[in-house]
Design an enzyme around this catalytic site. Structure first.
Site, short mmCIF file in Angstrom:
data_model
loop_
_atom_site.label_atom_id
_atom_site.label_comp_id
_atom_site.label_asym_id
_atom_site.label_seq_id
_atom_site.Cartn_x
_atom_site.Cartn_y
_atom_site.Cartn_z
CB ALA A 251 -0.89 -0.02 1.23
CD GLU B 200 -1.94 -7.75 2.66
OE1 GLU B 200 -1.65 -6.60 2.28
OE2 GLU B 200 -2.50 -7.97 3.75
CD GLU C 35 1.67 -5.56 5.61
OE1 GLU C 35 2.50 -6.42 5.97
OE2 GLU C 35 1.00 -5.66 4.58
N GLY D 165 0.81 -5.14 0.72
CA GLY D 165 -0.32 -5.27 -0.21
C GLY D 165 0.04 -5.95 -1.51
N1 CAA Z 1 4.59 3.28 -0.56
C1 CAA Z 1 5.02 4.47 -1.02
N2 CAA Z 1 6.20 4.66 -1.61
C2 CAA Z 1 7.01 3.58 -1.74
C3 CAA Z 1 6.63 2.32 -1.29
C4 CAA Z 1 5.35 2.18 -0.68
N3 CAA Z 1 4.89 1.00 -0.24
N4 CAA Z 1 7.63 1.45 -1.55
C5 CAA Z 1 8.60 2.16 -2.16
N5 CAA Z 1 8.22 3.45 -2.26
C6 CAA Z 1 8.98 4.54 -2.86
C7 CAA Z 1 10.13 4.97 -1.96
O1 CAA Z 1 9.67 5.88 -0.96
C8 CAA Z 1 11.06 5.61 -2.96
O2 CAA Z 1 10.59 6.91 -3.25
P1 CAA Z 1 11.67 8.12 -3.46
O3 CAA Z 1 12.42 7.73 -4.71
O4 CAA Z 1 10.78 9.31 -3.65
O5 CAA Z 1 12.51 8.13 -2.25
C9 CAA Z 1 10.87 4.77 -4.21
O6 CAA Z 1 9.63 4.08 -4.04
C10 CAA Z 1 11.94 3.73 -4.40
O7 CAA Z 1 12.04 2.98 -3.20
P2 CAA Z 1 13.42 2.75 -2.40
O8 CAA Z 1 14.34 3.87 -2.62
O9 CAA Z 1 13.05 2.43 -0.98
O10 CAA Z 1 13.98 1.45 -3.15
P3 CAA Z 1 14.94 0.35 -2.56
O11 CAA Z 1 15.37 -0.47 -3.72
O12 CAA Z 1 15.98 0.94 -1.70
O13 CAA Z 1 13.99 -0.56 -1.60
C11 CAA Z 1 11.99 -1.74 -1.01
C12 CAA Z 1 12.94 -1.29 -2.15
C13 CAA Z 1 12.68 -2.77 -0.12
C14 CAA Z 1 10.77 -2.39 -1.68
C15 CAA Z 1 11.58 -0.51 -0.18
O14 CAA Z 1 11.11 0.50 -1.06
C16 CAA Z 1 10.50 -0.78 0.82
O15 CAA Z 1 10.75 -1.33 1.87
N6 CAA Z 1 9.25 -0.34 0.51
C17 CAA Z 1 8.13 -0.42 1.42
C18 CAA Z 1 7.62 -1.83 1.51
C19 CAA Z 1 6.50 -1.88 2.55
O16 CAA Z 1 6.70 -1.61 3.73
N7 CAA Z 1 5.30 -2.30 2.10
C20 CAA Z 1 4.16 -2.44 2.95
C21 CAA Z 1 3.30 -1.23 2.85
S1 CAA Z 1 2.01 -1.27 4.03
C22 CAA Z 1 0.82 -2.26 3.41
O17 CAA Z 1 0.94 -2.81 2.31
C23 CAA Z 1 -0.42 -2.33 4.26
C24 CAA Z 1 -1.46 -3.30 3.88
O18 CAA Z 1 -1.30 -4.52 3.95
C25 CAA Z 1 -2.75 -2.81 3.55
#
Ligand code: CAA
Length: 260
Positions: A66, A114, A134, A111
């Site tokens: 998400a 999921e 999460e 997500g």
């Molecule tokens: N939401 C919003 N933005 C996101 C994102 C997310 N889930 N995942 C990545 N991005 C964005 C980053 O903020 C970054 O933006 P900027 O370039 O503006 O800084 C861009 O995408 C690239 O990401 P990274 O620089 O972090 O890339 P990386 O290669 O270093 O890492 C990653 C990749 C491990 C996937 C890392 O981006 C990450 O951990 N992302 C979040 C994953 C996460 O926590 N997902 C769960 C979300 S909560 C959820 O899904 C709830 C639910 O069940 C309903």
């Protein structure tokens, strides 16, 4: 209808849905979930589409979860609406009358994992990574992860990965039954298409009834599931396609199914 965050490509009965927000690794915001919901509803009305493939744009990510930036500013009521929206869309995908294949081309986190789990079949690039991060954000998986993950990999392992947020490699995911096939990264779409084509060559009513029997039976006790299977079997047995499939076998030719 044009979409902002989703690319649609339809060819030979296969609709490919590409989640397209590469700058944020295809994170799902509300607009994208609404678009996905519209697409899924349109598919149900479109007799030409036989199989659906869901994938993510770019080389790196299927869906990174998400959209955290959007979520951060939501209040508790909006948070509830958000989880309900994602859950509804994913249930519509799970219940779609056509098979849905996730072609997991990279990160399938939160997500994203999921979404893949709501699909019928998961094919992954060897570079794909799965996980439910999460609790590291102070929330729990909210698009079905606490329910579908234990059903796929077992309760203990699901808790391990949800509590620790450890990422799961494609090979590990395959070994624990989270995904169904691992393929070379550059061949993901080609291999997924082959699977879609193979499914299309089978009886569509039979495939549909098999999907209903597995999906609905998994939510029942065994005796009720067996009874449900008998009804789904009988529906397939009453089809013209059953006569065609059996005739084709006996006449040593390829079946020409008509979805009738
Ligand atoms: N939401 C919003 N933005 C996101 C994102 C997310 N889930 N995942 C990545 N991005 C964005 C980053 O903020 C970054 O933006 P900027 O370039 O503006 O800084 C861009 O995408 C690239 O990401 P990274 O620089 O972090 O890339 P990386 O290669 O270093 O890492 C990653 C990749 C491990 C996937 C890392 O981006 C990450 O951990 N992302 C979040 C994953 C996460 O926590 N997902 C769960 C979300 S909560 C959820 O899904 C709830 C639910 O069940 C309903």
């Amino acid at each position: 209808m044009g979409y902002k965050n989703i690319i649609l490509d339809e060819k030979d009965g296969i609709l490919t849905i590409t989640i397209n927000r590469p700058k944020v690794l295809n994170a799902l915001n509300t607009d994208t979930l609404n678009e996905l919901e519209n697409v899924v509803r349109d598919i149900e009305r479109d007799k030409e589409i036989m199989v659906v493939i869901i994938t993510g744009s770019g080389e790196k990510s299927f869906v990174a979860g998400a959209d955290i930036a959007e979520m951060k500013s939501l209040n508790i009521h909006e948070g509830r609406n958000m989880t309900r929206l994602g859950q509804c869309v994913f249930q519509e995908i799970e219940n779609l009358s056509r098979p849905v294949i996730a072609a997991v081309n990279g990160y399938a986190l939160g997500g994203g994992c999921e979404l893949a789990m709501a699909c019928d079949i998961r094919i992954a690039s060897e570079k794909a990574k799965f996980g439910q991060p999460e609790v590291g954000l102070g929330i729990i998986p909210g698009y079905g992860g606490t329910q579908r993950l234990p059903r796929l990999i077992g309760k203990g392992r699901a808790k391990y990965y949800i509590f620790t947020t450890d990422m799961i490699t494609a090979e590990e995911a395959f070994n624990m039954g989270l995904i169904d096939k691992v393929v070379p990264h550059g061949k993901l779409y080609e291999e997924t298409l082959k699977i879609a084509e193979k499914i299309i060559s089978k009886g569509p009513i039979a495939v549909r009834m098999a999907k209903y029997a597995v999906n609905n039976g998994m939510n029942m006790d065994l005796a009720s599931g067996i009874a449900y299977e008998a009804e789904a079997y009988t529906t397939s047995f009453g089809s013209e396609d059953r006569i065609e499939g059996m005739s084709a076998f006996l006449e040593k030719r390829k079946a020409d199914f008509k979805d009738e």
